[in-house]
Scaffold this motif. Structure first.
Motif, PDB file in Angstrom:
ATOM      1  N   GLY A  63       0.825  -1.176  -0.054  1.00  0.00           N
ATOM      2  CA  GLY A  63      -0.038   0.154  -0.052  1.00  0.00           C
ATOM      3  C   GLY A  63       0.720   1.077  -0.010  1.00  0.00           C
ATOM      4  N   LEU A  64       2.171   1.063  -0.093  1.00  0.00           N
ATOM      5  CA  LEU A  64       3.119   2.339   0.058  1.00  0.00           C
ATOM      6  C   LEU A  64       3.099   3.277  -1.181  1.00  0.00           C
ATOM      7  N   GLU A  65       2.847   4.348  -1.209  1.00  0.00           N
ATOM      8  CA  GLU A  65       3.072   5.309  -1.982  1.00  0.00           C
ATOM      9  C   GLU A  65       4.298   6.128  -1.749  1.00  0.00           C
ATOM     10  N   LEU A  66       5.481   5.836  -2.287  1.00  0.00           N
ATOM     11  CA  LEU A  66       6.442   6.515  -2.231  1.00  0.00           C
ATOM     12  C   LEU A  66       6.743   7.879  -2.728  1.00  0.00           C
ATOM     13  N   VAL A  67       7.040   9.099  -1.750  1.00  0.00           N
ATOM     14  CA  VAL A  67       6.968  10.311  -1.895  1.00  0.00           C
ATOM     15  C   VAL A  67       8.287  10.933  -2.446  1.00  0.00           C
ATOM     16  N   ASN A  68       9.444  10.097  -2.005  1.00  0.00           N
ATOM     17  CA  ASN A  68      10.613  10.602  -2.599  1.00  0.00           C
ATOM     18  C   ASN A  68      11.491   9.265  -3.235  1.00  0.00           C
ATOM     19  N   ASP A  69      12.642   9.479  -3.254  1.00  0.00           N
ATOM     20  CA  ASP A  69      13.403   8.143  -4.102  1.00  0.00           C
ATOM     21  C   ASP A  69      13.881   7.305  -3.193  1.00  0.00           C
ATOM     22  N   SER A  70      13.756   7.598  -1.745  1.00  0.00           N
ATOM     23  CA  SER A  70      14.543   6.728  -0.694  1.00  0.00           C
ATOM     24  C   SER A  70      13.543   6.213   0.419  1.00  0.00           C
ATOM     25  N   LEU A  72      14.283   5.243   3.515  1.00  0.00           N
ATOM     26  CA  LEU A  72      14.832   5.459   4.653  1.00  0.00           C
ATOM     27  C   LEU A  72      13.937   6.411   5.531  1.00  0.00           C
ATOM     28  N   PRO A  73      13.400   7.512   5.080  1.00  0.00           N
ATOM     29  CA  PRO A  73      12.513   8.222   6.002  1.00  0.00           C
ATOM     30  C   PRO A  73      11.296   7.381   6.413  1.00  0.00           C
ATOM     31  N   TRP A  74      10.769   6.763   5.531  1.00  0.00           N
ATOM     32  CA  TRP A  74       9.455   5.836   5.729  1.00  0.00           C
ATOM     33  C   TRP A  74       9.770   4.761   6.807  1.00  0.00           C
ATOM     34  N   LEU A  75      11.046   4.238   6.529  1.00  0.00           N
ATOM     35  CA  LEU A  75      11.624   3.028   7.613  1.00  0.00           C
ATOM     36  C   LEU A  75      11.847   3.755   8.931  1.00  0.00           C
ATOM     37  N   THR A 119      15.132  13.909  10.570  1.00  0.00           N
ATOM     38  CA  THR A 119      15.374  14.931   9.607  1.00  0.00           C
ATOM     39  C   THR A 119      16.896  14.620   9.115  1.00  0.00           C
ATOM     40  N   LEU A 120      17.676  13.905  10.001  1.00  0.00           N
ATOM     41  CA  LEU A 120      18.960  13.437   9.871  1.00  0.00           C
ATOM     42  C   LEU A 120      18.911  12.301   8.666  1.00  0.00           C
ATOM     43  N   ALA A 121      18.111  11.576   9.002  1.00  0.00           N
ATOM     44  CA  ALA A 121      17.793  10.397   7.806  1.00  0.00           C
ATOM     45  C   ALA A 121      17.442  10.859   6.652  1.00  0.00           C
TER      46      ALA A 121
END
Length: 184
Positions: A63-70, A72-75, A119-121
């Motif tokens: 169900g994920l709609e990835l908003v950027n290319d990484s 990592l922020p989601w994880l 923010t760092l991630a």
């Protein structure tokens, strides 16, 4: 799978491709672990939360709609929620048992620390995405997957010195980006 972007891996993993999910895991397990460790302060609990983070991610990928290319922020967000849940369980157990679980467990999760961690991630993920293809591959092999400089050099068909020098510049760049987040 160096050079394969998170968007492609996420789409393939969401359709059940376990190899794509393994690549996501290998790429992001270390940063996720360090986020968990930063919140929990315990290597064992951080390992458990890291594992739980990837179990949740596997279930939610379709169900994920990835908003950027990484990813990592989601994880990182999943990891922070899993770590907060772990802290609640540890505090409850400590209250309900005669033996204290661990007196080093924080009583609260600092929202400021969570924002800084997220923010760092995101900043590091952005910087990694801005690297040229060779630097991104070197970073993925050495910093993420744990390859030696020589093994990475052989994998990429370049010299040991090139890997060492370019990785040094990448790390300096990422430290600068991390410093910007901490100073903000």
């Amino acid at each position: 799978m160096p050079g394969t972007d998170d968007r492609d891996l996420a789409a393939r993993a969401a359709s059940g491709d376990q190899d794509a999910f393994r690549a996501i895991f290998r790429t992001h397990v270390k940063p996720v672990y360090w986020i968990a460790h930063g919140i929990l302060g315990s290597p064992a609990d951080a390992e458990d939360v890291t594992q739980e983070t990837f179990v949740v991610a596997w279930r939610r990928l379709p169900g994920l709609e990835l908003v950027n290319d990484s990813l990592l922020p989601w994880l990182a967000t999943i990891c922070r929620f899993q770590a907060a849940n772990r802290l609640r369980v540890l505090r409850r157990d400590r209250r309900n048992t005669a033996d204290a679980v661990d007196e080093t467990v924080a009583d609260t999760v600092s929202v400021e620390d969570q924002v800084i961690t997220a923010t760092l991630a995101e900043r590091i993920a952005t910087e990694v995405n801005l690297l040229d293809d060779v630097d991104r591959k070197i970073f993925a092999l050495c910093a993420v997957e744990g390859y030696s400089y020589q093994a990475a050099a052989e994998q990429l068909g370049i010299s040991h010195a090139v890997v060492r020098n370019r990785l040094s510049r990448v790390r300096t760049r990422l430290r600068g980006a991390a410093g910007e987040v901490r100073d903000a």
